[in-house]
Design a protein around this motif. Structure first.
Motif, mmCIF file in Angstrom:
data_model
loop_
_atom_site.group_PDB
_atom_site.id
_atom_site.type_symbol
_atom_site.label_atom_id
_atom_site.label_comp_id
_atom_site.label_asym_id
_atom_site.label_seq_id
_atom_site.Cartn_x
_atom_site.Cartn_y
_atom_site.Cartn_z
ATOM 1 N N ILE A 114 0.828 -1.205 0.000
ATOM 2 C CA ILE A 114 0.000 0.000 0.000
ATOM 3 C C ILE A 114 0.863 1.255 0.000
ATOM 4 C CG2 ILE A 114 -1.682 1.360 1.305
ATOM 5 C CD1 ILE A 114 -2.779 -1.338 2.372
ATOM 6 N N PHE A 171 -11.624 4.889 -0.724
ATOM 7 C CA PHE A 171 -11.201 3.511 -0.601
ATOM 8 C C PHE A 171 -12.382 2.596 -0.269
ATOM 9 C CE2 PHE A 171 -9.215 0.141 2.110
ATOM 10 C CZ PHE A 171 -8.745 -0.584 1.030
ATOM 11 N N ASP B 15 3.970 9.046 -2.896
ATOM 12 C CA ASP B 15 3.891 10.431 -2.432
ATOM 13 C C ASP B 15 4.269 11.392 -3.550
ATOM 14 O OD1 ASP B 15 3.347 10.286 0.535
ATOM 15 O OD2 ASP B 15 5.060 8.945 0.358
ATOM 16 N N LYS B 97 -4.246 1.972 -6.735
ATOM 17 C CA LYS B 97 -3.220 2.060 -5.685
ATOM 18 C C LYS B 97 -3.128 3.467 -5.097
ATOM 19 C CE LYS B 97 0.504 -0.033 -5.100
ATOM 20 N NZ LYS B 97 1.641 -0.916 -4.928
ATOM 21 N N LEU B 99 -5.408 5.795 -5.060
ATOM 22 C CA LEU B 99 -6.588 6.148 -4.269
ATOM 23 C C LEU B 99 -6.548 5.476 -2.907
ATOM 24 C CD1 LEU B 99 -9.427 5.990 -6.934
ATOM 25 C CD2 LEU B 99 -8.527 8.021 -5.783
ATOM 26 N N GLU B 100 -6.135 4.228 -2.924
ATOM 27 C CA GLU B 100 -6.048 3.509 -1.658
ATOM 28 C C GLU B 100 -5.044 4.204 -0.733
ATOM 29 O OE1 GLU B 100 -4.379 -0.462 -1.809
ATOM 30 O OE2 GLU B 100 -5.628 -1.089 -0.118
ATOM 31 N N TYR B 101 -3.895 4.512 -1.297
ATOM 32 C CA TYR B 101 -2.859 5.149 -0.496
ATOM 33 C C TYR B 101 -3.322 6.518 0.003
ATOM 34 C CZ TYR B 101 1.659 7.097 0.807
ATOM 35 O OH TYR B 101 2.687 7.671 1.495
ATOM 36 N N LYS B 102 -3.971 7.256 -0.891
ATOM 37 C CA LYS B 102 -4.435 8.590 -0.548
ATOM 38 C C LYS B 102 -5.415 8.535 0.622
ATOM 39 C CE LYS B 102 -6.433 12.618 -2.868
ATOM 40 N NZ LYS B 102 -7.891 12.504 -2.805
ATOM 41 N N SER B 103 -6.309 7.560 0.595
ATOM 42 C CA SER B 103 -7.283 7.525 1.681
ATOM 43 C C SER B 103 -6.615 7.161 3.005
ATOM 44 C CB SER B 103 -8.446 6.592 1.358
ATOM 45 O OG SER B 103 -7.972 5.316 1.051
ATOM 46 N N PHE B 104 -5.576 6.343 2.951
ATOM 47 C CA PHE B 104 -4.860 6.057 4.200
ATOM 48 C C PHE B 104 -4.090 7.278 4.685
ATOM 49 C CE2 PHE B 104 -5.398 1.472 3.215
ATOM 50 C CZ PHE B 104 -5.974 1.121 4.423
ATOM 51 N N LYS B 105 -3.604 8.067 3.748
ATOM 52 C CA LYS B 105 -2.920 9.300 4.142
ATOM 53 C C LYS B 105 -3.892 10.249 4.838
ATOM 54 C CE LYS B 105 0.238 11.525 1.598
ATOM 55 N NZ LYS B 105 1.640 11.331 1.973
ATOM 56 N N GLU B 106 -5.115 10.273 4.341
ATOM 57 C CA GLU B 106 -6.107 11.140 4.969
ATOM 58 C C GLU B 106 -6.385 10.696 6.404
ATOM 59 O OE1 GLU B 106 -8.247 12.280 0.764
ATOM 60 O OE2 GLU B 106 -9.316 10.981 2.187
ATOM 61 N N VAL B 107 -6.485 9.378 6.590
ATOM 62 C CA VAL B 107 -6.691 8.878 7.943
ATOM 63 C C VAL B 107 -5.480 9.215 8.804
ATOM 64 C CG1 VAL B 107 -7.047 6.841 9.363
ATOM 65 C CG2 VAL B 107 -8.179 7.019 7.165
#
Lengths: 202, 254
Positions: A114, A171, B15, B97, B99-107
């Protein structure tokens, strides 16, 4: 026992308890009162603290209730206790924590998949700080280590439980078809959720 | 120059891609792959120039981007019956990938905000926050400031390099031009005249050669990594300011 009496006892228990006091633990002390009532009385007490001028409040964190100070009093407390201001977690650490929190139990390679970068160092740092822990090994070739977040993680961020985390936006849309349910701990009841402190969202 | 800084400790290839997407204000669902690939490769070149050790992941992403770009250039195969091109978009996996990473960054940002609040909350049995290990202190007067990422810093230095007069001068480099020496010089300047921080340009005003600019860049990176300084900017794309991290004694004597 009258409600008022119980609340007085609960207040004392909260004061001496060194960690978040779970309803279960209170139940071991006050055996005759059922859980639902106990929880309600704790919420009552929490509400009362919010209503009166007080340096303390009751937060629901890490699966229990806890007496905490108000953040705006930090200046004074630090002066008294000579607390060193702690460093904040780095961006990579926060990112990794977020991933572990949502996907636990999770192995290193999944995290790296990820993040797109090697995460060994970050994971070690988080283990040292007890924000994550090893909970076993995945039953696949190589038996990689499985990580999950700790109770200290919840406490550190003032979270009631994992379900307290904000929902993943895009997500979650993307994984609908996978039927991915990210919540790990379920709320026990449909109770009013009083977050200890909501970060003010613009 | 045998001085290298490992970039992955800061941020990774995803990033960088998100940075480029944001900078170009393009739609993440419809990435102009040619443009982004071009800029991505430019950054890698620049990183090489700055002597940053480029982690394998960055090169892998470069290869992936180039591959996607070449596939986009190929005429679409005419598959009988399949009229849905979406399925065949070579960018699909990358977008997923990102989008997934971006949403984890937001969290992660959200967690960062909570951390900020809970640092100021005390309770029975309260021990120094788990993150206290490093014992570095800082005072946050600049609430409006945001912390600068490595790619913003590279951007800023690229601007400076671009503005260098393109004259062919003989590079006569005094021996004392070392990263370590520059680090000391920066701290000294911050102590004497930088109570409210110094802008990058103020720090660079004596640097006239490419090499000395690169040395300053490396010195700043190293100081930031050691958490001796903080790099902040008011808002995106505003001038970057360098602050000295507050010392422990100062923070205690509030």
């Amino acid at each position: 026992m009258e409600d008022v009496e119980i609340k007085i006892i609960l207040e004392a228990l909260l004061f001496v308890s060194g960690e978040p006091l779970s309803v279960e633990r209170v139940k071991n002390v006050l055996e005759d009162i059922d859980r639902g009532k106990m929880r309600n009385l704790l919420w009552d007490l929490q509400h009362e603290y919010e209503m009166r001028p007080s340096g303390l409040r009751i937060a629901e964190v890490a699966g229990g209730f806890q007496l905490i100070t108000r953040p705006e009093l930090a200046v004074w407390i630090k002066k008294l206790k000579k607390v060193k201001q702690s460093t904040r977690l780095s961006k990579p650490s926060l990112e990794t924590l977020a991933i572990v929190a949502y996907k636990q139990p999770i192995v290193k390679s999944e995290i790296e998949d990820i993040r797109g970068v090697d995460s060994s160092g970050v994971l070690k740092g988080l283990l040292d700080k007890h924000l994550i822990k090893i909970i076993g090994r995945k039953d696949v070739p190589g038996k990689p280590i499985l990580y999950s977040t700790t109770k200290e993680f919840l406490q550190y961020f003032g979270l009631r439980d994992i379900a307290d985390l904000p929902t993943l936006k895009e997500f979650s849309d993307l994984t609908v078809e996978e039927g991915g349910d990210t919540s790990i701990v379920e709320h026990e009841e449909d109770a009013p959720v009083i977050l200890p402190l909501e970060p003010t969202n613009p | 120059m045998s001085y290298q800084i490992k970039l992955e400790a800061f941020e990774g290839p995803l990033d960088l891609l998100l940075h480029l997407i944001k900078k170009n204000e393009v739609n993440i669902y419809d990435i102009p792959i040619s443009l982004i690939t071009h800029q991505y490769l430019e950054y890698i070149e620049l990183m090489k120039e700055f002597n940053l050790e480029i982690a394998g992941e960055f090169l892998l992403m470069a290869a992936t981007l180039t591959y996607i770009k070449s596939r986009m250039l190929l005429p679409q195969e005419e598959k009988a019956g399949v009229d849905e091109l979406e399925e065949d978009d070579p960018r699909a996996e990358l977008i997923r990938k990102l989008l997934e990473y971006k949403s984890f960054k937001e969290v992660a940002d959200e967690l960062g905000k909570r951390e900020e609040i809970w640092r100021d909350i005390f309770y029975q049995g309260h021990e120094p926050a788990p993150a206290a290990a490093a014992d570095v202190t800082e005072e946050d007067k600049e609430e409006l400031m945001i912390e600068v990422g490595i790619f913003e810093l590279i951007d800023a230095f690229r601007d400076v390099l671009d503005r260098l007069p393109d004259k062919k001068t003989l590079d006569i480099i005094p021996e004392e031009l070392t990263v370590r020496g520059r680090m000391t010089a920066i701290i000294e300047r911050l102590e004497t005249e930088g109570i409210n921080g110094l802008t990058l340009y103020e720090l660079l005003d004596n640097d006239s050669t490419k090499r000395s600019i690169v040395v300053t860049f490396l010195a700043l990176l190293e100081l930031a990594k050691m958490r001796v300084i903080r790099l902040l900017q008011v808002e995106d794309r505003e001038t970057i300011r360098v602050f000295k991290a507050e010392s422990e004694e100062k923070a205690e004597g509030i």
